[in-house]
Every structure is written in C-alpha cells, then in structure tokens.
Write a protein that holds these residues in place. Structure first.
Motif, PDB file in Angstrom:
ATOM      1  N   ILE A   1       0.821   9.963  16.356  1.00 55.12           N
ATOM      2  CA  ILE A   1       0.232   8.741  15.804  1.00 55.12           C
ATOM      3  C   ILE A   1       0.221   7.650  16.870  1.00 55.12           C
ATOM      4  N   PHE A   2      -0.807   6.815  16.805  1.00 51.79           N
ATOM      5  CA  PHE A   2      -0.949   5.711  17.753  1.00 51.79           C
ATOM      6  C   PHE A   2      -1.113   4.374  17.036  1.00 51.79           C
ATOM      7  N   ALA A   3      -1.172   4.411  15.719  1.00 56.38           N
ATOM      8  CA  ALA A   3      -1.318   3.213  14.889  1.00 56.38           C
ATOM      9  C   ALA A   3      -0.452   3.431  13.652  1.00 56.38           C
ATOM     10  N   PRO A   4      -0.194   2.371  12.895  1.00 58.22           N
ATOM     11  CA  PRO A   4       0.550   2.560  11.646  1.00 58.22           C
ATOM     12  C   PRO A   4      -0.142   3.616  10.782  1.00 58.22           C
ATOM     13  N   THR A   5       0.650   4.589  10.325  1.00 56.67           N
ATOM     14  CA  THR A   5       0.108   5.733   9.592  1.00 56.67           C
ATOM     15  C   THR A   5       0.813   5.864   8.255  1.00 56.67           C
ATOM     16  N   ALA A   6       0.025   5.987   7.192  1.00 57.02           N
ATOM     17  CA  ALA A   6       0.581   6.137   5.847  1.00 57.02           C
ATOM     18  C   ALA A   6       1.305   7.479   5.739  1.00 57.02           C
ATOM     19  N   ILE A   7       2.436   7.465   5.053  1.00 58.12           N
ATOM     20  CA  ILE A   7       3.171   8.698   4.800  1.00 58.12           C
ATOM     21  C   ILE A   7       3.445   8.810   3.312  1.00 58.12           C
ATOM     22  N   GLU A   8       3.493  10.046   2.852  1.00 55.52           N
ATOM     23  CA  GLU A   8       3.761  10.340   1.446  1.00 55.52           C
ATOM     24  C   GLU A   8       4.928  11.297   1.352  1.00 55.52           C
ATOM     25  N   SER A   9       5.463  11.417   0.168  1.00 56.22           N
ATOM     26  CA  SER A   9       6.594  12.303  -0.057  1.00 56.22           C
ATOM     27  C   SER A   9       6.227  13.722   0.373  1.00 56.22           C
ATOM     28  N   GLY A  10       7.100  14.323   1.176  1.00 53.57           N
ATOM     29  CA  GLY A  10       6.867  15.674   1.679  1.00 53.57           C
ATOM     30  C   GLY A  10       6.341  15.719   3.102  1.00 53.57           C
ATOM     31  N   ASP A  11       5.876  14.589   3.640  1.00 51.37           N
ATOM     32  CA  ASP A  11       5.371  14.563   5.012  1.00 51.37           C
ATOM     33  C   ASP A  11       6.526  14.768   5.998  1.00 51.37           C
TER      34      ASP A  11
ATOM     35  N   ASP B   1       0.809  -1.225   0.000  1.00 49.69           N
ATOM     36  CA  ASP B   1       0.000   0.000   0.000  1.00 49.69           C
ATOM     37  C   ASP B   1       0.837   1.266   0.000  1.00 49.69           C
ATOM     38  N   GLY B   2       2.145   1.156   0.101  1.00 48.17           N
ATOM     39  CA  GLY B   2       3.012   2.328   0.153  1.00 48.17           C
ATOM     40  C   GLY B   2       3.790   2.353   1.458  1.00 48.17           C
ATOM     41  N   TRP B   3       4.215   3.536   1.849  1.00 49.71           N
ATOM     42  CA  TRP B   3       5.041   3.710   3.034  1.00 49.71           C
ATOM     43  C   TRP B   3       4.177   4.037   4.245  1.00 49.71           C
ATOM     44  N   SER B   4       4.614   3.555   5.404  1.00 54.05           N
ATOM     45  CA  SER B   4       3.924   3.891   6.649  1.00 54.05           C
ATOM     46  C   SER B   4       4.940   3.971   7.776  1.00 54.05           C
ATOM     47  N   VAL B   5       4.550   4.668   8.832  1.00 52.74           N
ATOM     48  CA  VAL B   5       5.378   4.783  10.025  1.00 52.74           C
ATOM     49  C   VAL B   5       4.555   4.296  11.206  1.00 52.74           C
ATOM     50  N   ARG B   6       5.234   3.598  12.133  1.00 52.62           N
ATOM     51  CA  ARG B   6       4.545   3.056  13.309  1.00 52.62           C
ATOM     52  C   ARG B   6       5.373   3.348  14.544  1.00 52.62           C
ATOM     53  N   ASP B   7       4.734   3.923  15.542  1.00 56.34           N
ATOM     54  CA  ASP B   7       5.379   4.201  16.823  1.00 56.34           C
ATOM     55  C   ASP B   7       5.515   2.893  17.599  1.00 56.34           C
ATOM     56  N   LEU B   8       6.668   2.690  18.220  1.00 57.59           N
ATOM     57  CA  LEU B   8       6.921   1.465  18.986  1.00 57.59           C
ATOM     58  C   LEU B   8       6.787   1.738  20.481  1.00 57.59           C
ATOM     59  N   SER B   9       5.680   2.367  20.863  1.00 52.27           N
ATOM     60  CA  SER B   9       5.398   2.716  22.268  1.00 52.27           C
ATOM     61  C   SER B   9       6.513   3.580  22.854  1.00 52.27           C
ATOM     62  N   SER B  10       6.945   4.564  22.097  1.00 51.06           N
ATOM     63  CA  SER B  10       8.009   5.452  22.559  1.00 51.06           C
ATOM     64  C   SER B  10       7.498   6.380  23.657  1.00 51.06           C
ATOM     65  N   THR B  11       8.416   6.894  24.437  1.00 52.25           N
ATOM     66  CA  THR B  11       8.051   7.759  25.556  1.00 52.25           C
ATOM     67  C   THR B  11       7.501   9.097  25.077  1.00 52.25           C
ATOM     68  N   ASN B  12       8.161   9.725  24.111  1.00 54.44           N
ATOM     69  CA  ASN B  12       7.775  11.068  23.668  1.00 54.44           C
ATOM     70  C   ASN B  12       6.964  11.074  22.383  1.00 54.44           C
ATOM     71  N   GLY B  13       6.631   9.923  21.853  1.00 51.15           N
ATOM     72  CA  GLY B  13       5.730   9.834  20.717  1.00 51.15           C
ATOM     73  C   GLY B  13       6.377  10.079  19.367  1.00 51.15           C
ATOM     74  N   THR B  14       5.653   9.668  18.353  1.00 50.35           N
ATOM     75  CA  THR B  14       6.017   9.888  16.955  1.00 50.35           C
ATOM     76  C   THR B  14       4.908  10.718  16.333  1.00 50.35           C
ATOM     77  N   TYR B  15       5.285  11.711  15.542  1.00 47.88           N
ATOM     78  CA  TYR B  15       4.316  12.626  14.951  1.00 47.88           C
ATOM     79  C   TYR B  15       4.479  12.642  13.437  1.00 47.88           C
ATOM     80  N   VAL B  16       3.374  12.691  12.734  1.00 47.47           N
ATOM     81  CA  VAL B  16       3.369  12.873  11.284  1.00 47.47           C
ATOM     82  C   VAL B  16       2.599  14.155  11.011  1.00 47.47           C
ATOM     83  N   ASN B  17       3.293  15.127  10.410  1.00 46.89           N
ATOM     84  CA  ASN B  17       2.699  16.445  10.138  1.00 46.89           C
ATOM     85  C   ASN B  17       2.064  17.029  11.401  1.00 46.89           C
ATOM     86  N   ASP B  18       2.806  16.989  12.504  1.00 45.14           N
ATOM     87  CA  ASP B  18       2.421  17.537  13.818  1.00 45.14           C
ATOM     88  C   ASP B  18       1.218  16.860  14.455  1.00 45.14           C
ATOM     89  N   GLN B  19       0.851  15.672  13.993  1.00 45.28           N
ATOM     90  CA  GLN B  19      -0.220  14.888  14.619  1.00 45.28           C
ATOM     91  C   GLN B  19       0.400  13.626  15.215  1.00 45.28           C
TER      92      GLN B  19
END
Length: 157
Positions: free
Chosen positions: A134-144, A114-132
């Motif tokens: 994420i809590f589940a695998p999230t699709a990312i596109e070029s420029g994100d 389906d393309g590229w995605s990013v998934r947080d591995l229960s990190s302490t300070n979180g993972t963000y995509v475009n300042d949001q």
C-alpha cells in the motif's frame, strides 16, 4: 543634564512596562489556545463514546498474530488496538514489533467514520494488505491480513 537622565529613565520604565505587557499577552494567547484545544478534545471524546454506544458494539478491534517472523510475538496472540494505533519497532509506538524488517515508525491503523484503515509511514520494507503493498491509506475489514515488514497480522473488528 538631569532632564536628559530623567527622560531616559522614564523611557526605560515605559519600555519595561511594554515588554511585560507583551509577554503577558503572549501567555494569555497560549492559555486561550489551550482552553480551545481542551474543549475540542472533550467534544471529540463525547462524540466517539456516543457513536460507540449507538453502534451497539465496542470499538475494540484486534490484530491476531499469524506469522511472527523474528519478532517476540506469540503466534495466534490477540493484540487489542485503539481507534488510533501506531505500529513500529520503536517503544514509542502503541504496538511495538521488534522485528528487524519493521521500521521504527512503520504504519498506523486508524478508525474513522468510514471504518478502519491502515497507512504506511514511509517505512523501508513497506506495509502490505492481503499481499498488496500500500502507498496510501487503505481500508481494511475483518479477516484482512496486514504485513508490517515480515510480521503478518490478521485484522479483526
């Protein structure tokens, strides 16, 4: 008494033979599992190579450093990533970010059908995509923009 001793020794020999046979079966089982796993990995590698050739472009995406925060990354540095990239502070990760706000095993960036995605591995300070966050695998596109702790990277495909 000699009959009892000879029966006992015969029993011991039979038990020893059964133990050796059982251990041999375990090794045979593990060998067959390794064969199947290797065969599957070869097939997956061929499928990925064929898909990469079919799409007419390489699967070599990259992360561009936009804000290195306290990490030793250079601003605007281009970091190539593979179809499965782990991100974190630990040297075991594919992409090591030595920022104190990045967890040891922070996130993973994955390319699938389906393309590229990013998934947080229960990190302490979180993972963000475009300042949001994420809590589940999230699709990312070029420029994100993807943020791991305080480090901001731009995804490019």
């Amino acid at each position: 008494m000699p009959e009892t001793e000879s029966a006992f020794f015969a029993f011991e020999w039979v038990m020893l033979a059964l133990r050796i046979a059982f251990i041999g079966l375990i090794y045979l089982f593990l060998y067959r599992i390794a064969q199947v796993a290797l065969r599957e990995l070869v097939v997956i590698g061929r499928i990925e190579a064929a898909q990469s050739q079919k799409s007419g472009r390489s699967a070599q995406a990259a992360l561009i450093v936009r804000s290195p925060a306290n990490a030793s990354l250079d601003r605007e540095a281009r970091i190539p990533i593979s179809s499965y990239t782990t991100v974190g502070r630990s040297p075991d990760n594919t992409l090591m970010i030595d920022d104190s706000f990045t967890s040891s095993a922070h996130a993973e960036v994955v390319r699938d059908t389906d393309g590229w995605s990013v998934r947080d591995l229960s990190s302490t300070n979180g993972t963000y995509v475009n300042d949001q966050q994420i809590f589940a695998p999230t699709a990312i596109e070029s420029g994100d923009l993807v943020r791991f702790g305080n480090v901001v990277l731009e995804f490019r495909d």
